[in-house]
Design a protein around this motif. Structure first.
Motif, PDB file in Angstrom:
ATOM      1  N   LEU A  33     -55.867  12.698   8.407  1.00 32.05           N
ATOM      2  CA  LEU A  33     -54.565  13.562   8.677  1.00 32.05           C
ATOM      3  C   LEU A  33     -54.607  14.745   7.991  1.00 32.05           C
ATOM      4  O   LEU A  33     -54.122  14.796   6.811  1.00 32.05           O
ATOM      5  CB  LEU A  33     -53.424  12.566   8.726  1.00 32.05           C
TER       6      LEU A  33
ATOM      7  N   HIS B 196     -58.458  17.305  11.448  1.00 35.17           N
ATOM      8  CA  HIS B 196     -58.397  15.862  11.810  1.00 35.17           C
ATOM      9  C   HIS B 196     -59.908  15.321  11.952  1.00 35.17           C
ATOM     10  O   HIS B 196     -60.529  15.870  12.579  1.00 35.17           O
ATOM     11  CB  HIS B 196     -57.473  15.819  12.828  1.00 35.17           C
TER      12      HIS B 196
ATOM     13  N   THR C 247     -52.223   9.779  16.967  1.00 36.64           N
ATOM     14  CA  THR C 247     -51.294   9.915  15.821  1.00 36.64           C
ATOM     15  C   THR C 247     -49.953  10.657  16.649  1.00 36.64           C
ATOM     16  O   THR C 247     -49.625  11.953  16.591  1.00 36.64           O
ATOM     17  CB  THR C 247     -51.486  10.672  14.944  1.00 36.64           C
TER      18      THR C 247
ATOM     19  N   GLN D 257     -47.918  14.049  15.537  1.00 35.69           N
ATOM     20  CA  GLN D 257     -48.721  14.965  14.615  1.00 35.69           C
ATOM     21  C   GLN D 257     -49.202  16.348  15.213  1.00 35.69           C
ATOM     22  O   GLN D 257     -48.969  17.228  14.477  1.00 35.69           O
ATOM     23  CB  GLN D 257     -50.170  14.200  14.350  1.00 35.69           C
TER      24      GLN D 257
END
Lengths: 220, 220
Positions: free
Chosen positions: A91, A98, B132, B135
Protein backbone atom coordinates in the motif's frame (compact mmCIF):
# COMPACT_ATOMS: atom_id res chain seq x y z
CA UNK A 1 19.04 -30.24 -6.41
CA UNK A 2 21.81 -30.91 -8.92
CA UNK A 3 20.48 -28.47 -11.50
CA UNK A 4 22.25 -25.20 -12.18
CA UNK A 5 20.67 -21.76 -12.18
CA UNK A 6 17.33 -21.31 -13.91
CA UNK A 7 17.86 -20.81 -17.64
CA UNK A 8 16.98 -17.60 -19.43
CA UNK A 9 14.96 -18.66 -22.45
CA UNK A 10 12.36 -16.89 -24.58
CA UNK A 11 9.74 -18.17 -22.16
CA UNK A 12 11.45 -17.53 -18.85
CA UNK A 13 13.18 -14.20 -19.53
CA UNK A 14 11.78 -11.51 -17.26
CA UNK A 15 10.50 -8.73 -19.45
CA UNK A 16 8.68 -6.72 -16.81
CA UNK A 17 9.75 -5.89 -13.27
CA UNK A 18 13.10 -7.58 -13.84
CA UNK A 19 14.17 -6.68 -10.31
CA UNK A 20 11.57 -9.16 -9.05
CA UNK A 21 12.99 -12.02 -11.12
CA UNK A 22 15.18 -14.70 -9.61
CA UNK A 23 17.40 -17.20 -11.40
CA UNK A 24 18.13 -19.08 -8.18
CA UNK A 25 16.86 -22.63 -8.33
CA UNK A 26 16.63 -22.71 -4.53
CA UNK A 27 13.91 -20.05 -4.80
CA UNK A 28 12.00 -22.26 -7.22
CA UNK A 29 12.31 -25.25 -4.89
CA UNK A 30 11.15 -23.20 -1.90
CA UNK A 31 8.08 -21.87 -3.72
CA UNK A 32 7.11 -25.34 -4.93
CA UNK A 33 7.60 -26.87 -1.49
CA UNK A 34 5.52 -24.20 0.25
CA UNK A 35 2.30 -25.06 -1.60
CA UNK A 36 0.29 -27.91 -3.03
CA UNK A 37 -2.07 -26.21 -5.50
CA UNK A 38 -0.91 -25.00 -8.90
CA UNK A 39 -2.71 -23.41 -11.81
CA UNK A 40 -2.25 -25.53 -14.90
CA UNK A 41 -2.59 -23.68 -18.20
CA UNK A 42 -3.40 -25.66 -21.33
CA UNK A 43 -4.65 -24.79 -24.79
CA UNK A 44 -8.00 -26.35 -25.67
CA UNK A 45 -9.18 -25.85 -29.24
CA UNK A 46 -7.17 -22.70 -29.58
CA UNK A 47 -8.21 -21.14 -26.30
CA UNK A 48 -6.35 -21.04 -23.01
CA UNK A 49 -7.79 -22.85 -20.02
CA UNK A 50 -6.44 -22.46 -16.49
CA UNK A 51 -7.37 -25.10 -13.95
CA UNK A 52 -6.33 -25.45 -10.32
CA UNK A 53 -4.93 -28.86 -9.44
CA UNK A 54 -2.60 -30.55 -6.96
CA UNK A 55 1.07 -31.30 -7.52
CA UNK A 56 4.11 -32.96 -6.02
CA UNK A 57 7.69 -33.18 -7.23
CA UNK A 58 11.04 -34.88 -7.22
CA UNK A 59 14.40 -33.21 -7.91
CA UNK A 60 13.85 -32.81 -11.62
CA UNK A 61 10.16 -32.92 -12.35
CA UNK A 62 6.78 -31.82 -11.19
CA UNK A 63 3.97 -34.36 -10.90
CA UNK A 64 0.55 -32.92 -11.60
CA UNK A 65 -2.85 -34.51 -11.13
CA UNK A 66 -3.90 -34.29 -14.73
CA UNK A 67 -7.50 -35.48 -14.98
CA UNK A 68 -8.61 -31.85 -15.08
CA UNK A 69 -6.69 -31.37 -18.30
CA UNK A 70 -7.15 -34.78 -19.82
CA UNK A 71 -9.15 -33.71 -22.83
CA UNK A 72 -6.40 -31.47 -24.15
CA UNK A 73 -3.42 -33.72 -23.69
CA UNK A 74 -3.63 -35.95 -26.72
CA UNK A 75 -1.08 -34.25 -28.89
CA UNK A 76 1.82 -33.56 -26.53
CA UNK A 77 0.60 -30.02 -26.07
CA UNK A 78 2.67 -27.49 -24.12
CA UNK A 79 1.52 -26.44 -20.67
CA UNK A 80 2.37 -23.77 -18.16
CA UNK A 81 2.17 -24.51 -14.46
CA UNK A 82 2.12 -21.56 -12.08
CA UNK A 83 2.37 -21.71 -8.29
CA UNK A 84 1.68 -18.47 -6.42
CA UNK A 85 1.86 -17.50 -2.76
CA UNK A 86 0.33 -14.14 -1.90
CA UNK A 87 2.12 -12.59 1.07
CA UNK A 88 0.29 -9.29 1.36
CA UNK A 89 -0.76 -5.99 -0.09
CA UNK A 90 1.75 -3.25 -0.86
CA UNK A 91 0.00 0.00 0.00
CA UNK A 92 1.91 2.97 -1.32
CA UNK A 93 1.02 6.64 -1.14
CA UNK A 94 -0.10 6.62 -4.75
CA UNK A 95 -2.48 4.13 -6.32
CA UNK A 96 0.01 3.72 -9.17
CA UNK A 97 2.66 2.29 -6.85
CA UNK A 98 0.32 -0.21 -5.21
CA UNK A 99 1.23 -3.82 -5.58
CA UNK A 100 1.34 -7.25 -4.03
CA UNK A 101 4.03 -9.09 -2.12
CA UNK A 102 4.16 -12.58 -3.56
CA UNK A 103 6.29 -15.52 -4.56
CA UNK A 104 5.49 -17.12 -7.88
CA UNK A 105 7.00 -19.86 -10.00
CA UNK A 106 6.14 -20.58 -13.61
CA UNK A 107 7.14 -23.83 -15.28
CA UNK A 108 6.94 -24.36 -19.03
CA UNK A 109 7.10 -27.61 -20.90
CA UNK A 110 5.42 -30.47 -22.66
CA UNK A 111 4.19 -32.88 -20.01
CA UNK A 112 4.55 -36.60 -20.22
CA UNK A 113 1.68 -38.86 -19.22
CA UNK A 114 3.05 -41.24 -16.61
CA UNK A 115 2.07 -44.78 -17.61
CA UNK A 116 4.58 -47.04 -15.89
CA UNK A 117 2.77 -48.35 -12.77
CA UNK A 118 5.83 -48.06 -10.54
CA UNK A 119 6.54 -44.48 -11.56
CA UNK A 120 2.85 -43.65 -11.27
CA UNK A 121 2.72 -45.06 -7.76
CA UNK A 122 5.84 -43.13 -6.82
CA UNK A 123 4.43 -39.94 -8.37
CA UNK A 124 1.17 -40.32 -6.47
CA UNK A 125 3.16 -40.92 -3.31
CA UNK A 126 5.04 -37.66 -3.87
CA UNK A 127 1.80 -35.83 -4.61
CA UNK A 128 0.14 -37.22 -1.48
CA UNK A 129 3.13 -36.56 0.75
CA UNK A 130 3.57 -33.08 -0.67
CA UNK A 131 0.11 -32.02 0.53
CA UNK A 132 -0.01 -34.16 3.68
CA UNK A 133 3.32 -35.52 4.95
CA UNK A 134 2.80 -38.92 6.56
CA UNK A 135 -0.43 -39.69 4.74
CA UNK A 136 0.96 -42.17 2.19
CA UNK A 137 1.94 -44.59 4.96
CA UNK A 138 -1.37 -44.05 6.74
CA UNK A 139 -4.12 -44.25 4.11
CA UNK A 140 -4.95 -47.17 1.85
CA UNK A 141 -2.79 -46.98 -1.24
CA UNK A 142 -4.23 -47.06 -4.77
CA UNK A 143 -5.37 -50.39 -6.16
CA UNK A 144 -4.36 -51.37 -9.68
CA UNK A 145 -7.77 -50.26 -10.91
CA UNK A 146 -7.55 -46.92 -9.11
CA UNK A 147 -4.05 -46.39 -10.46
CA UNK A 148 -5.33 -46.95 -13.98
CA UNK A 149 -8.15 -44.47 -13.41
CA UNK A 150 -5.74 -41.69 -12.36
CA UNK A 151 -4.07 -39.37 -14.84
CA UNK A 152 -0.66 -38.26 -13.69
CA UNK A 153 1.52 -35.87 -15.65
CA UNK A 154 5.25 -35.35 -15.27
CA UNK A 155 6.71 -31.99 -16.25
CA UNK A 156 10.43 -31.22 -16.28
CA UNK A 157 11.52 -28.45 -13.93
CA UNK A 158 14.22 -27.37 -16.39
CA UNK A 159 12.44 -24.39 -17.96
CA UNK A 160 11.12 -22.31 -15.11
CA UNK A 161 11.06 -18.75 -13.91
CA UNK A 162 10.57 -17.21 -10.51
CA UNK A 163 9.32 -13.84 -9.36
CA UNK A 164 9.38 -12.61 -5.79
CA UNK A 165 8.39 -9.29 -4.29
CA UNK A 166 8.92 -8.55 -0.62
CA UNK A 167 9.01 -5.55 1.64
CA UNK A 168 7.74 -2.00 1.74
CA UNK A 169 6.44 0.11 -1.15
CA UNK A 170 9.05 1.59 -3.49
CA UNK A 171 8.01 5.23 -3.23
CA UNK A 172 9.20 5.79 0.32
CA UNK A 173 11.44 8.71 -0.56
CA UNK A 174 9.64 9.92 -3.68
CA UNK A 175 7.78 13.25 -3.99
CA UNK A 176 4.60 11.62 -2.67
CA UNK A 177 6.26 11.49 0.76
CA UNK A 178 5.17 15.11 1.12
CA UNK A 179 1.54 13.97 1.15
CA UNK A 180 1.90 12.77 4.73
CA UNK A 181 -0.03 9.59 3.99
CA UNK A 182 0.55 6.26 5.66
CA UNK A 183 2.21 3.61 3.50
CA UNK A 184 3.32 0.09 4.18
CA UNK A 185 2.23 -3.48 3.76
CA UNK A 186 -0.70 -5.53 4.98
CA UNK A 187 0.53 -9.12 5.40
CA UNK A 188 -1.62 -12.09 4.47
CA UNK A 189 -0.92 -15.52 5.91
CA UNK A 190 -2.51 -18.96 5.61
CA UNK A 191 -2.72 -21.43 8.45
CA UNK A 192 -4.10 -24.91 9.00
CA UNK A 193 -7.15 -25.21 11.24
CA UNK A 194 -8.37 -28.00 13.49
CA UNK A 195 -8.98 -31.33 11.70
CA UNK A 196 -12.69 -32.07 11.24
CA UNK A 197 -13.57 -35.73 11.54
CA UNK A 198 -15.91 -37.20 8.90
CA UNK A 199 -19.35 -37.19 10.62
CA UNK A 200 -19.90 -40.76 9.42
CA UNK A 201 -17.00 -41.93 11.60
CA UNK A 202 -17.15 -42.93 15.28
CA UNK A 203 -16.75 -39.63 17.16
CA UNK A 204 -14.04 -41.09 19.40
CA UNK A 205 -11.73 -41.71 16.43
CA UNK A 206 -8.99 -39.08 16.73
CA UNK A 207 -6.86 -37.73 13.89
CA UNK A 208 -3.42 -39.34 13.57
CA UNK A 209 -0.45 -37.34 14.85
CA UNK A 210 0.82 -36.36 11.38
CA UNK A 211 -2.47 -34.54 10.77
CA UNK A 212 -3.24 -33.27 14.27
CA UNK A 213 0.14 -31.60 14.64
CA UNK A 214 -0.45 -29.30 11.68
CA UNK A 215 -3.20 -27.39 13.47
CA UNK A 216 -2.17 -23.78 13.88
CA UNK A 217 0.93 -24.07 11.68
CA UNK A 218 1.50 -21.73 8.83
CA UNK A 219 1.01 -22.73 5.22
CA UNK A 220 2.51 -21.16 2.10
CA UNK B 1 -26.58 -8.73 -10.80
CA UNK B 2 -29.12 -8.70 -13.61
CA UNK B 3 -27.58 -11.68 -15.40
CA UNK B 4 -29.30 -15.05 -15.44
CA UNK B 5 -27.72 -18.39 -14.56
CA UNK B 6 -24.26 -19.16 -15.86
CA UNK B 7 -24.48 -20.44 -19.45
CA UNK B 8 -23.49 -23.96 -20.40
CA UNK B 9 -21.22 -23.56 -23.41
CA UNK B 10 -18.48 -25.73 -24.88
CA UNK B 11 -16.06 -23.94 -22.60
CA UNK B 12 -18.03 -23.87 -19.38
CA UNK B 13 -19.75 -27.27 -19.45
CA UNK B 14 -18.56 -29.39 -16.55
CA UNK B 15 -17.14 -32.59 -17.98
CA UNK B 16 -15.55 -33.93 -14.81
CA UNK B 17 -16.93 -33.97 -11.27
CA UNK B 18 -20.20 -32.47 -12.46
CA UNK B 19 -21.56 -32.59 -8.92
CA UNK B 20 -19.04 -29.87 -8.03
CA UNK B 21 -20.26 -27.56 -10.78
CA UNK B 22 -22.52 -24.63 -10.07
CA UNK B 23 -24.57 -22.60 -12.54
CA UNK B 24 -25.54 -20.10 -9.87
CA UNK B 25 -24.27 -16.64 -10.69
CA UNK B 26 -24.33 -15.73 -6.99
CA UNK B 27 -21.62 -18.36 -6.46
CA UNK B 28 -19.51 -16.70 -9.15
CA UNK B 29 -19.97 -13.29 -7.54
CA UNK B 30 -19.08 -14.62 -4.10
CA UNK B 31 -15.88 -16.28 -5.34
CA UNK B 32 -14.79 -13.16 -7.19
CA UNK B 33 -15.55 -10.92 -4.22
CA UNK B 34 -13.64 -13.13 -1.77
CA UNK B 35 -10.26 -12.67 -3.51
CA UNK B 36 -8.11 -10.17 -5.34
CA UNK B 37 -5.58 -12.34 -7.20
CA UNK B 38 -6.48 -14.28 -10.33
CA UNK B 39 -4.46 -16.45 -12.65
CA UNK B 40 -4.63 -15.07 -16.17
CA UNK B 41 -4.06 -17.59 -18.93
CA UNK B 42 -2.98 -16.33 -22.34
CA UNK B 43 -1.46 -17.92 -25.42
CA UNK B 44 1.98 -16.59 -26.35
CA UNK B 45 3.43 -17.84 -29.60
CA UNK B 46 1.40 -21.01 -29.43
CA UNK B 47 2.18 -21.78 -25.80
CA UNK B 48 0.06 -21.19 -22.72
CA UNK B 49 1.27 -18.75 -20.11
CA UNK B 50 -0.36 -18.38 -16.69
CA UNK B 51 0.38 -15.23 -14.72
CA UNK B 52 -0.94 -14.10 -11.36
CA UNK B 53 -2.39 -10.60 -11.35
CA UNK B 54 -4.90 -8.43 -9.50
CA UNK B 55 -8.50 -7.86 -10.51
CA UNK B 56 -11.64 -5.95 -9.66
CA UNK B 57 -15.10 -6.03 -11.18
CA UNK B 58 -18.43 -4.39 -11.80
CA UNK B 59 -21.72 -6.19 -12.37
CA UNK B 60 -20.89 -7.39 -15.86
CA UNK B 61 -17.15 -7.41 -16.29
CA UNK B 62 -13.89 -8.20 -14.65
CA UNK B 63 -11.09 -5.63 -14.70
CA UNK B 64 -7.65 -7.17 -14.79
CA UNK B 65 -4.28 -5.49 -14.41
CA UNK B 66 -2.95 -6.48 -17.78
CA UNK B 67 0.66 -5.35 -18.00
CA UNK B 68 1.76 -8.89 -17.20
CA UNK B 69 0.10 -10.10 -20.39
CA UNK B 70 0.73 -7.09 -22.57
CA UNK B 71 2.95 -8.79 -25.11
CA UNK B 72 0.26 -11.26 -26.13
CA UNK B 73 -2.70 -8.93 -26.43
CA UNK B 74 -2.22 -7.46 -29.86
CA UNK B 75 -4.60 -9.65 -31.79
CA UNK B 76 -7.70 -9.80 -29.57
CA UNK B 77 -6.55 -13.14 -28.24
CA UNK B 78 -8.78 -15.22 -25.96
CA UNK B 79 -7.92 -15.47 -22.28
CA UNK B 80 -9.00 -17.54 -19.33
CA UNK B 81 -9.09 -16.00 -15.86
CA UNK B 82 -9.25 -18.36 -12.90
CA UNK B 83 -9.82 -17.39 -9.27
CA UNK B 84 -9.32 -20.14 -6.69
CA UNK B 85 -9.79 -20.28 -2.93
CA UNK B 86 -8.37 -23.36 -1.23
CA UNK B 87 -10.42 -24.25 1.84
CA UNK B 88 -8.65 -27.39 2.99
CA UNK B 89 -7.51 -30.92 2.40
CA UNK B 90 -9.97 -33.78 2.04
CA UNK B 91 -8.33 -36.75 3.72
CA UNK B 92 -10.15 -39.96 2.92
CA UNK B 93 -9.31 -43.48 3.98
CA UNK B 94 -7.91 -44.25 0.56
CA UNK B 95 -5.39 -42.13 -1.33
CA UNK B 96 -7.63 -42.38 -4.38
CA UNK B 97 -10.47 -40.50 -2.65
CA UNK B 98 -8.23 -37.68 -1.42
CA UNK B 99 -9.07 -34.24 -2.64
CA UNK B 100 -9.27 -30.56 -1.89
CA UNK B 101 -12.09 -28.36 -0.66
CA UNK B 102 -12.07 -25.28 -2.82
CA UNK B 103 -14.08 -22.64 -4.61
CA UNK B 104 -12.99 -21.80 -8.13
CA UNK B 105 -14.30 -19.60 -10.91
CA UNK B 106 -13.13 -19.68 -14.51
CA UNK B 107 -13.98 -16.88 -16.92
CA UNK B 108 -13.47 -17.17 -20.66
CA UNK B 109 -13.46 -14.43 -23.21
CA UNK B 110 -11.62 -12.00 -25.41
CA UNK B 111 -10.59 -9.07 -23.27
CA UNK B 112 -10.91 -5.49 -24.29
CA UNK B 113 -8.12 -3.01 -23.58
CA UNK B 114 -9.66 -0.15 -21.67
CA UNK B 115 -8.56 3.11 -23.34
CA UNK B 116 -11.20 5.67 -22.35
CA UNK B 117 -9.63 7.64 -19.46
CA UNK B 118 -12.87 7.80 -17.48
CA UNK B 119 -13.51 4.08 -17.75
CA UNK B 120 -9.87 3.36 -17.00
CA UNK B 121 -10.01 5.50 -13.88
CA UNK B 122 -13.21 3.78 -12.81
CA UNK B 123 -11.72 0.36 -13.51
CA UNK B 124 -8.62 1.17 -11.46
CA UNK B 125 -10.86 2.43 -8.69
CA UNK B 126 -12.70 -0.90 -8.66
CA UNK B 127 -9.44 -2.81 -8.74
CA UNK B 128 -8.00 -0.77 -5.85
CA UNK B 129 -11.18 -0.94 -3.78
CA UNK B 130 -11.53 -4.65 -4.43
CA UNK B 131 -8.19 -5.39 -2.76
CA UNK B 132 -8.31 -2.61 -0.16
CA UNK B 133 -11.72 -1.05 0.51
CA UNK B 134 -11.31 2.62 1.38
CA UNK B 135 -7.94 3.02 -0.30
CA UNK B 136 -9.10 4.87 -3.43
CA UNK B 137 -10.28 7.82 -1.35
CA UNK B 138 -7.13 7.71 0.78
CA UNK B 139 -4.18 7.35 -1.60
CA UNK B 140 -3.14 9.74 -4.36
CA UNK B 141 -5.04 8.86 -7.50
CA UNK B 142 -3.32 8.18 -10.82
CA UNK B 143 -2.04 11.12 -12.81
CA UNK B 144 -2.76 11.31 -16.53
CA UNK B 145 0.74 9.99 -17.21
CA UNK B 146 0.35 7.10 -14.75
CA UNK B 147 -3.03 6.27 -16.23
CA UNK B 148 -1.48 6.06 -19.68
CA UNK B 149 1.27 3.78 -18.35
CA UNK B 150 -1.23 1.29 -16.93
CA UNK B 151 -2.71 -1.53 -18.99
CA UNK B 152 -6.23 -2.39 -17.90
CA UNK B 153 -8.25 -5.18 -19.46
CA UNK B 154 -12.01 -5.63 -19.27
CA UNK B 155 -13.41 -9.14 -19.60
CA UNK B 156 -17.13 -9.93 -19.78
CA UNK B 157 -18.42 -12.13 -16.97
CA UNK B 158 -20.93 -13.74 -19.34
CA UNK B 159 -19.05 -16.98 -20.07
CA UNK B 160 -17.97 -18.36 -16.75
CA UNK B 161 -18.06 -21.58 -14.79
CA UNK B 162 -17.85 -22.33 -11.11
CA UNK B 163 -16.74 -25.36 -9.16
CA UNK B 164 -17.09 -25.79 -5.43
CA UNK B 165 -16.27 -28.70 -3.16
CA UNK B 166 -17.09 -28.62 0.52
CA UNK B 167 -17.39 -31.05 3.37
CA UNK B 168 -16.18 -34.48 4.33
CA UNK B 169 -14.66 -37.17 2.09
CA UNK B 170 -17.08 -39.13 -0.08
CA UNK B 171 -16.12 -42.62 1.05
CA UNK B 172 -17.62 -42.43 4.54
CA UNK B 173 -19.80 -45.48 4.13
CA UNK B 174 -17.76 -47.34 1.51
CA UNK B 175 -15.91 -50.61 2.09
CA UNK B 176 -12.81 -48.70 3.28
CA UNK B 177 -14.76 -47.84 6.44
CA UNK B 178 -13.72 -51.28 7.70
CA UNK B 179 -10.09 -50.14 7.77
CA UNK B 180 -10.73 -48.21 10.97
CA UNK B 181 -8.72 -45.23 9.70
CA UNK B 182 -9.40 -41.62 10.56
CA UNK B 183 -10.85 -39.54 7.75
CA UNK B 184 -11.98 -35.95 7.53
CA UNK B 185 -10.82 -32.55 6.44
CA UNK B 186 -7.98 -30.25 7.41
CA UNK B 187 -9.20 -26.67 6.94
CA UNK B 188 -6.97 -23.95 5.57
CA UNK B 189 -7.74 -20.28 6.16
CA UNK B 190 -6.10 -17.00 5.26
CA UNK B 191 -6.11 -13.96 7.48
CA UNK B 192 -4.75 -10.43 7.38
CA UNK B 193 -1.89 -9.62 9.73
CA UNK B 194 -0.84 -6.39 11.42
CA UNK B 195 -0.05 -3.53 9.00
CA UNK B 196 3.68 -2.89 8.70
CA UNK B 197 4.57 0.77 8.25
CA UNK B 198 7.12 1.66 5.56
CA UNK B 199 10.42 2.05 7.52
CA UNK B 200 11.09 5.29 5.62
CA UNK B 201 8.05 6.89 7.25
CA UNK B 202 7.92 8.63 10.61
CA UNK B 203 7.32 5.83 13.13
CA UNK B 204 4.45 7.70 14.77
CA UNK B 205 2.40 7.64 11.55
CA UNK B 206 -0.38 5.14 12.21
CA UNK B 207 -2.28 3.17 9.55
CA UNK B 208 -5.68 4.64 8.62
CA UNK B 209 -8.77 2.93 10.05
CA UNK B 210 -9.75 1.22 6.80
CA UNK B 211 -6.45 -0.67 6.85
CA UNK B 212 -5.96 -1.13 10.61
CA UNK B 213 -9.38 -2.71 11.04
CA UNK B 214 -8.57 -5.60 8.71
CA UNK B 215 -5.99 -7.05 11.09
CA UNK B 216 -7.09 -10.50 12.19
CA UNK B 217 -9.99 -10.71 9.74
CA UNK B 218 -10.36 -13.62 7.43
CA UNK B 219 -9.57 -13.44 3.74
CA UNK B 220 -10.82 -15.68 0.94
Amino acid sequence: MTYGPLPETDLTRHRRLREQGSLDRADLDAILDAGFICHLGVIVEGRPMVVPTVYGRDERQLYVHGSVASRSLAAGAPVCVTVTHVDGLVLARSVFEHGVNYRSAMIHGIPRKVTDPDEKTDGLRRLTEHATPGQWDYARRPSRKELAATTLLALSLEEASVKIRTGAPDDGDGPDAALGLWAGTLPLTSAWGAPETDPLLPPDLVPPAHIARREGTRHG
